[in-house]
Motif scaffolding. Structure first.
Motif, PDB file in Angstrom:
ATOM      1  N   ARG C  95      91.708  54.141  63.369  1.00 38.72           N
ATOM      2  CA  ARG C  95      90.782  54.588  62.425  1.00 38.72           C
ATOM      3  C   ARG C  95      89.690  53.543  61.987  1.00 38.72           C
ATOM      4  O   ARG C  95      88.729  53.777  61.851  1.00 38.72           O
ATOM      5  CB  ARG C  95      91.534  55.417  61.232  1.00 38.72           C
ATOM      6  CG  ARG C  95      92.273  56.642  61.870  1.00 38.72           C
ATOM      7  CD  ARG C  95      92.542  57.394  60.309  1.00 38.72           C
ATOM      8  NE  ARG C  95      91.271  57.472  59.672  1.00 38.72           N
ATOM      9  CZ  ARG C  95      91.126  57.332  58.294  1.00 38.72           C
ATOM     10  NH1 ARG C  95      92.509  56.898  57.725  1.00 38.72           N
ATOM     11  NH2 ARG C  95      90.412  57.455  57.628  1.00 38.72           N
ATOM     12  N   GLY C  96      90.266  52.348  61.762  1.00 43.75           N
ATOM     13  CA  GLY C  96      89.482  51.191  61.521  1.00 43.75           C
ATOM     14  C   GLY C  96      88.380  50.803  62.769  1.00 43.75           C
ATOM     15  O   GLY C  96      87.312  50.993  62.346  1.00 43.75           O
ATOM     16  N   ILE C  97      88.751  50.923  63.788  1.00 38.88           N
ATOM     17  CA  ILE C  97      87.795  50.931  64.874  1.00 38.88           C
ATOM     18  C   ILE C  97      86.969  51.982  65.116  1.00 38.88           C
ATOM     19  O   ILE C  97      85.781  51.804  65.132  1.00 38.88           O
ATOM     20  CB  ILE C  97      88.706  50.714  66.259  1.00 38.88           C
ATOM     21  CG1 ILE C  97      89.525  49.488  66.222  1.00 38.88           C
ATOM     22  CG2 ILE C  97      87.598  50.736  67.398  1.00 38.88           C
ATOM     23  CD1 ILE C  97      90.460  49.150  67.351  1.00 38.88           C
ATOM     24  N   ASP C  98      87.318  52.847  64.596  1.00 42.03           N
ATOM     25  CA  ASP C  98      86.529  54.448  64.752  1.00 42.03           C
ATOM     26  C   ASP C  98      85.200  54.071  63.429  1.00 42.03           C
ATOM     27  O   ASP C  98      84.106  54.372  63.762  1.00 42.03           O
ATOM     28  CB  ASP C  98      87.118  55.607  64.106  1.00 42.03           C
ATOM     29  CG  ASP C  98      88.103  56.216  65.022  1.00 42.03           C
ATOM     30  OD1 ASP C  98      88.011  55.698  66.448  1.00 42.03           O
ATOM     31  OD2 ASP C  98      88.885  57.033  64.792  1.00 42.03           O
ATOM     32  N   LEU C 103      79.618  52.117  62.328  1.00 45.80           N
ATOM     33  CA  LEU C 103      78.653  51.346  61.748  1.00 45.80           C
ATOM     34  C   LEU C 103      77.795  50.399  62.452  1.00 45.80           C
ATOM     35  O   LEU C 103      76.830  50.036  62.439  1.00 45.80           O
ATOM     36  CB  LEU C 103      79.507  50.500  60.742  1.00 45.80           C
ATOM     37  CG  LEU C 103      80.148  51.325  59.525  1.00 45.80           C
ATOM     38  CD1 LEU C 103      81.023  50.605  58.752  1.00 45.80           C
ATOM     39  CD2 LEU C 103      78.901  51.963  58.596  1.00 45.80           C
ATOM     40  N   PHE C 104      78.555  49.865  63.562  1.00 39.66           N
ATOM     41  CA  PHE C 104      77.727  49.061  64.770  1.00 39.66           C
ATOM     42  C   PHE C 104      76.973  49.868  65.610  1.00 39.66           C
ATOM     43  O   PHE C 104      75.907  49.338  66.142  1.00 39.66           O
ATOM     44  CB  PHE C 104      78.744  48.379  65.601  1.00 39.66           C
ATOM     45  CG  PHE C 104      79.231  46.797  64.779  1.00 39.66           C
ATOM     46  CD1 PHE C 104      78.317  45.988  64.402  1.00 39.66           C
ATOM     47  CD2 PHE C 104      80.574  47.012  64.513  1.00 39.66           C
ATOM     48  CE1 PHE C 104      78.894  44.643  63.806  1.00 39.66           C
ATOM     49  CE2 PHE C 104      81.109  45.756  63.624  1.00 39.66           C
ATOM     50  CZ  PHE C 104      80.116  44.659  63.652  1.00 39.66           C
ATOM     51  N   THR C 244      88.231  47.557  57.969  1.00 34.27           N
ATOM     52  CA  THR C 244      87.145  48.245  58.038  1.00 34.27           C
ATOM     53  C   THR C 244      85.867  47.229  57.519  1.00 34.27           C
ATOM     54  O   THR C 244      84.786  47.633  57.229  1.00 34.27           O
ATOM     55  CB  THR C 244      86.833  49.462  57.002  1.00 34.27           C
ATOM     56  OG1 THR C 244      87.154  49.104  55.802  1.00 34.27           O
ATOM     57  CG2 THR C 244      88.100  50.095  57.761  1.00 34.27           C
ATOM     58  N   CYS C 245      86.177  46.055  56.994  1.00 32.59           N
ATOM     59  CA  CYS C 245      85.326  44.811  56.726  1.00 32.59           C
ATOM     60  C   CYS C 245      84.702  44.495  57.866  1.00 32.59           C
ATOM     61  O   CYS C 245      85.481  43.958  58.870  1.00 32.59           O
ATOM     62  CB  CYS C 245      85.868  43.854  56.004  1.00 32.59           C
ATOM     63  SG  CYS C 245      86.017  44.305  53.902  1.00 32.59           S
ATOM     64  N   TYR C 246      83.336  44.387  57.905  1.00 33.65           N
ATOM     65  CA  TYR C 246      82.828  43.796  59.206  1.00 33.65           C
ATOM     66  C   TYR C 246      81.584  42.898  58.867  1.00 33.65           C
ATOM     67  O   TYR C 246      80.673  42.386  59.633  1.00 33.65           O
ATOM     68  CB  TYR C 246      81.995  44.934  59.924  1.00 33.65           C
ATOM     69  CG  TYR C 246      81.204  45.574  59.514  1.00 33.65           C
ATOM     70  CD1 TYR C 246      81.586  46.988  58.416  1.00 33.65           C
ATOM     71  CD2 TYR C 246      79.841  45.784  59.827  1.00 33.65           C
ATOM     72  CE1 TYR C 246      80.753  47.758  58.056  1.00 33.65           C
ATOM     73  CE2 TYR C 246      78.560  46.414  59.024  1.00 33.65           C
ATOM     74  CZ  TYR C 246      79.242  47.358  58.039  1.00 33.65           C
ATOM     75  OH  TYR C 246      78.247  48.182  57.535  1.00 33.65           O
ATOM     76  N   GLU C 309      80.551  59.515  52.412  1.00 33.10           N
ATOM     77  CA  GLU C 309      79.500  60.546  52.818  1.00 33.10           C
ATOM     78  C   GLU C 309      79.371  60.055  54.420  1.00 33.10           C
ATOM     79  O   GLU C 309      79.485  61.011  55.022  1.00 33.10           O
ATOM     80  CB  GLU C 309      78.287  60.721  52.095  1.00 33.10           C
ATOM     81  CG  GLU C 309      77.651  61.842  51.976  1.00 33.10           C
ATOM     82  CD  GLU C 309      76.539  61.901  51.128  1.00 33.10           C
ATOM     83  OE1 GLU C 309      75.410  62.064  51.571  1.00 33.10           O
ATOM     84  OE2 GLU C 309      76.896  61.525  49.738  1.00 33.10           O
ATOM     85  N   LYS C 310      78.788  59.097  54.711  1.00 31.74           N
ATOM     86  CA  LYS C 310      78.287  58.473  56.182  1.00 31.74           C
ATOM     87  C   LYS C 310      79.940  58.833  57.028  1.00 31.74           C
ATOM     88  O   LYS C 310      79.798  59.288  58.221  1.00 31.74           O
ATOM     89  CB  LYS C 310      78.195  57.330  55.913  1.00 31.74           C
ATOM     90  CG  LYS C 310      77.608  56.603  57.382  1.00 31.74           C
ATOM     91  CD  LYS C 310      77.128  55.191  57.155  1.00 31.74           C
ATOM     92  CE  LYS C 310      75.937  55.170  56.375  1.00 31.74           C
ATOM     93  NZ  LYS C 310      75.550  53.548  56.506  1.00 31.74           N
ATOM     94  N   LEU C 311      80.861  58.239  56.493  1.00 35.01           N
ATOM     95  CA  LEU C 311      82.166  58.205  57.343  1.00 35.01           C
ATOM     96  C   LEU C 311      83.108  59.670  57.554  1.00 35.01           C
ATOM     97  O   LEU C 311      83.849  59.883  58.332  1.00 35.01           O
ATOM     98  CB  LEU C 311      83.223  57.208  56.972  1.00 35.01           C
ATOM     99  CG  LEU C 311      82.573  55.681  57.059  1.00 35.01           C
ATOM    100  CD1 LEU C 311      83.612  55.003  56.289  1.00 35.01           C
ATOM    101  CD2 LEU C 311      81.974  55.277  58.157  1.00 35.01           C
TER     102      LEU C 311
END
Lengths: 282, 253, 343
Positions: C95-98, C103-104, C244-246, C309-311
């Motif tokens: 899920r973190g990778i999703d 975002l990328f 999820t921090c990037y 909202e975005k995710l």
């Protein structure tokens, strides 16, 4: 506001690759600031919206976000002004005519030209805030008939901080630019206004339908907006050009995030009515 | 262009940073020697020269009579670089700064010998203007090389202002606290690559503090998770960062 | 796509064969903890791990990644498109990778992340041991399950079931003695993955949407945030270990010749003091999040509300890494959010 054409931004699909520009002309404008005129090294035309930004870079030093300081109506070259504040700006300000500089841009959303056309426009520029707004000032003066009254307020700390002296001389003379300036502290030669920029609101009558563009130190926004409010200008007709640490310029690195927006791609120009809802924006 | 003249000076210190330099012995350092002209270096040679392009100063400023010597160096040198914890912050020498009895502690009956007289240990920058700093005890020779290579090319080196935890986590090390140990990495300035925790020993903040160290939280964590007594937790950062602590001001630093 | 079964006896041979053919990154032991690292033989692989120190985001966006190399005025991009098999990823990390994928990808495709990501195969695995600080059982919504993986492995009595979701997942079957899984084996795998969901000892007290609303409404409660952040070291450990921090910083580095070098990006942390600081020249600067409380609040806002909202979900997957990494133990989202909900 028009969307950015990202195909220009990302050569070879890599959003971190810059394009080379050549320095056509350099002028020292104040003790700290230098004014560069650049052209694309490949000779391509310059396309952007007034108020958009770019990442200016020198390899080995890094990148800094800088606004276009000239109008896209002049499509062969573009201007930027760099203030020496750190490593990158210090290195850029050592460059000379003929040297290469690298940029990634145009990035973000600029001034809302569609909303400004056929309206009275007031630009309030504080200090170095004159540089990005100059892209709009030049645009308006180049296409003067598309706009109604054009009023420009410019404030600096002291007379030595004034930039674009040639432009100022022209604005002062022009019949169709209402130019007012002030300094926080005068010197022995200064005969003009002394005081904060909001004092300039006393110099002219504004219609409530005026569109206002504000760019300057963050502290200035609140006071200028309050003046606009007194005249009855609505929040949605006030635009702010925000300063943030726009490190990557493409909405990834997170440094310029305000709430769920990125100053670099959603701005740097925002409607005040939108910013009011955004915690941390002001 | 002639090679820049470089000189090394030491004040109150163990000269360990100079030793660290001579430990280089690898191709990088030998390459550096091709680009500079070393005119004074006590650990390796004796010679004096009038003008110096870069003066490297090791050790803390702990005797008023050293001020003159430092001022002379400043006059002769184009660029002054303080290197090693003692020169940059007063380092481990500052451990004595709140101990009026330090001479008796260390020298016993010889304490009153005149050559042992000294004042509180301070950074070199308390006496003269310092242009660049290379932190650490000892300073990291590769960081030193990187900084010198920047300066030789007229460039400014970048030193991080985040804590050691950032580098340690990036290295995916097991936290010292999770090993039942203590650590000062949360308030210590990074740039070292978090080598000590990677070697299984705690960070002692030899590079100094980050800009706003949370000293109160540190004391709490050292007691709660580092199993230190209140007194010990309170004093822990006196080893390398005595001059940077919020109570240092009361000592006249 | 088919579900497959392999016996416990044949599993090691599968892993070893796969790792001879492809670069396999999976959970390995590091003293008493676990990390994702290269698996060269089956005995490296520790599918019984509870949680790794760093999340697998490091595979696609390394802690230091060269974006551009330069030599004088010449420069070129440095995109790594070597795919790997990222093996044994727990669902919360998928899920973190999703989330980082989205975002990328959005707005401007970041090929420096996506090239390697899209060339790689991700194989999930069921959680055999639950880490003490995790709370993935109580975060997100029913439709916020993992999506970005190519296959999912579940250990059960006697062997493993591999559920293949993409052709890339299906391609792995050739490395081992896999047979079609029976309906009973498939439903056993489903049960195992369902049953583990209430095994976390920590739980959020409210739904994600209730939390999002309350957290946002608490924005102006200065006292709350400064109390929560009182012991914060601004060390950014909570960011560094977060899947999820990037956020990143970009720094140029010279080689010692001072002519060539590289432009690198490094993981950055919004909790560190300088993250939102801008130099204005003549010694003045503006820090848009100057206090510990403001920075602490920003992280909680980002995890609990800003991106929802975005995710379609909060930007927190409940792995509990930040809780464990915080030396002052103030980062734990369960404690923080449950406290906010009580205010």
């Amino acid at each position: 506001m028009t969307a950015t054409d990202y195909s220009q931004v990302a050569p070879q699909g890599n959003i971190f690759l810059p394009k080379e520009c050549k320095i056509v002309n350099v002028k020292q404008v104040t003790e700290l600031e230098r004014h560069f005129t650049l052209k694309h090294a490949d000779g391509s035309k310059v396309k952007f919206e007034p108020g958009q930004i770019m990442e200016v870079s020198l390899f080995g030093f890094g990148e800094i976000p800088i606004g276009y300081a000239s109008s896209p109506t002049r499509e062969n070259t573009f201007d930027i002004v760099i203030r020496t504040v750190g490593r990158v700006s210090g290195a850029v300000n050592k460059l000379n005519e003929g040297d290469s500089l690298f940029i990634r841009g145009p990035l973000g959303h600029g001034f809302p030209l569609e909303d400004l056309r056929k309206k009275d426009v007031l630009i309030v520029a504080g200090g170095i805030g004159l540089c990005p707004t100059r892209s709009l000032i030049q645009y308006i003066t180049d296409k003067r008939s598309e706009f109604k009254r054009f009023i420009l307020f410019y404030g600096t700390k002291d007379p030595s901080q004034q930039m674009f002296l040639d432009d100022i001389a022209k604005w002062k003379k022009a019949n169709d630019v209402e130019y007012h300036e002030t300094v926080d502290r005068g010197d022995s030669n200064w005969k003009g206004n002394v005081g904060v920029i909001t004092e300039l609101f006393k110099k002219t009558e504004l219609s409530a339908d005026t569109r206002v563009v504000i760019c300057g130190p963050p502290i200035m926004f609140r006071f200028v907006v309050a003046e606009c409010e007194k005249v009855g200008i609505k929040y949605e007709n006030i635009y702010l050009d925000l300063e943030r640490r726009m490190k990557c310029g493409v909405g990834k690195c997170g440094h310029c995030q305000i709430n769920d927006k990125y100053a670099c791609i959603d701005g740097p120009v925002f409607r005040y009515s939108d910013l009011k809802k955004l915690e941390e924006a002001l | 262009m002639s090679k820049p003249k470089v000189a090394f000076f030491d004040f109150t210190c163990c000269e360990g940073c100079q030793i660290e330099l001579t430990n280089f012995g690898d191709t990088n350092f030998l390459e550096l020697l091709n680009h500079i002209d070393i005119v004074e270096f006590r650990e390796a040679m004796t010679e004096t020269s009038d003008h110096i392009d870069i003066a490297f100063i090791e050790g803390s400023f702990s005797r008023e009579e050293d001020r003159k010597r430092l001022e002379k160096i400043r006059e002769r040198a184009g660029v002054v670089i303080a290197y090693g914890a003692c020169a940059v912050t007063g380092g481990i020498n500052a451990l004595k700064n709140d101990r009026p009895d330090y001479k008796q502690c260390v020298y016993g009956k010889d304490a009153e010998m005149p050559h042992l007289d000294s004042q509180i240990a301070r950074p070199i920058s308390d006496a003269i203007k310092v242009d660049f700093e290379v932190s650490g005890c000892p300073m990291d020779k590769y960081e030193f090389l990187d900084i010198v290579s920047h300066l030789l090319h007229g460039k400014t080196p970048v030193v991080p202002n985040y804590p050691v935890c950032v580098e340690c986590k990036r290295n995916e090390q097991i936290c010292r606290f999770d090993e039942g140990d203590y650590c000062l990495g949360m308030i210590a300035k990074a740039g070292c690559g978090a080598k000590c925790p990677a070697d299984g020993i705690p960070c002692e903040a030899c590079r100094g503090f980050i800009d706003s160290p949370n000293e109160a939280a540190l004391k709490k964590v050292l007691m709660e998770r580092g199993n230190m007594s209140e007194k010990w937790a309170e004093k822990k950062t006196k080893m390398f960062t005595a001059n940077l602590r919020s109570d240092a001001k009361t000592l006249g630093v | 796509m088919n579900p497959y079964f392999i016996t416990a006896n044949d599993f090691d041979a599968f892993v070893t064969k796969m790792s001879k053919d492809k670069k396999v990154i999976g959970p390995k032991a590091k003293k008493q903890k676990f990390v994702f690292g290269e698996i060269k033989s089956a005995d490296h692989l520790r599918l019984d791990y509870d949680v790794t120190i760093l999340p697998p985001k490091k595979v696609f966006t390394p802690t230091c990644q060269t974006l551009v190399t330069f030599d004088g005025d010449k420069f070129e991009g440095n995109v790594d498109n070597d795919g790997v098999i990222l093996f044994g990823v727990h669902f919360y990390d998928i899920r973190g990778i999703d989330i980082t994928d989205l975002l990328f990808r959005e707005n401007n495709r970041d090929v420096n992340y996506l090239a390697k990501r899209e060339a790689s195969t991700i194989v999930g695995s069921n959680i055999q041991n639950v880490s003490k600080r995790s709370f993935w059982g109580s975060i997100g919504t029913s439709d916020s399950g993992p999506k970005g993986h190519d296959a999912f492995l579940t250990k059960m009595d006697g062997g493993y079931v591999l559920e293949c979701l993409t052709q890339k997942g299906e391609d792995l079957v050739k490395f081992g003695n896999w047979s079609k899984a029976s309906a009973a084996q498939v439903s056993e795998a489903e049960k195992i993955n369902k049953d583990v969901m209430d095994k976390c000892s920590q739980k959020l007290s409210h739904s994600s949407s209730e939390i999002a609303e309350k957290v946002r409404n608490s924005f102006d409660n200065q006292e709350l945030w400064s109390n929560l952040a009182e012991d914060c070291f601004s060390c950014g450990s909570c960011n560094t270990v977060c899947p999820t921090c990037y956020c990143f910083d970009v720094q140029d580095k010279w080689n010692l010749n001072q002519v060539s070098g590289m432009r690198n990006r490094y993981w950055d942390s919004c909790l560190t003091e300088d993250f939102a600081k801008v130099s204005l020249g003549a010694g003045s600067e503006e820090n848009f999040r100057e206090t510990r409380g403001e920075r602490f609040r920003h992280r909680i806002m980002r995890k609990a509300t800003y991106l929802n909202e975005k995710l379609g979900t909060p930007a927190c997957v409940g792995c509990g890494r930040c809780s464990a990494a915080c030396t002052a133990d103030i980062a734990d989202p369960v404690n923080v959010i449950n406290k906010i909900m009580e205010v």
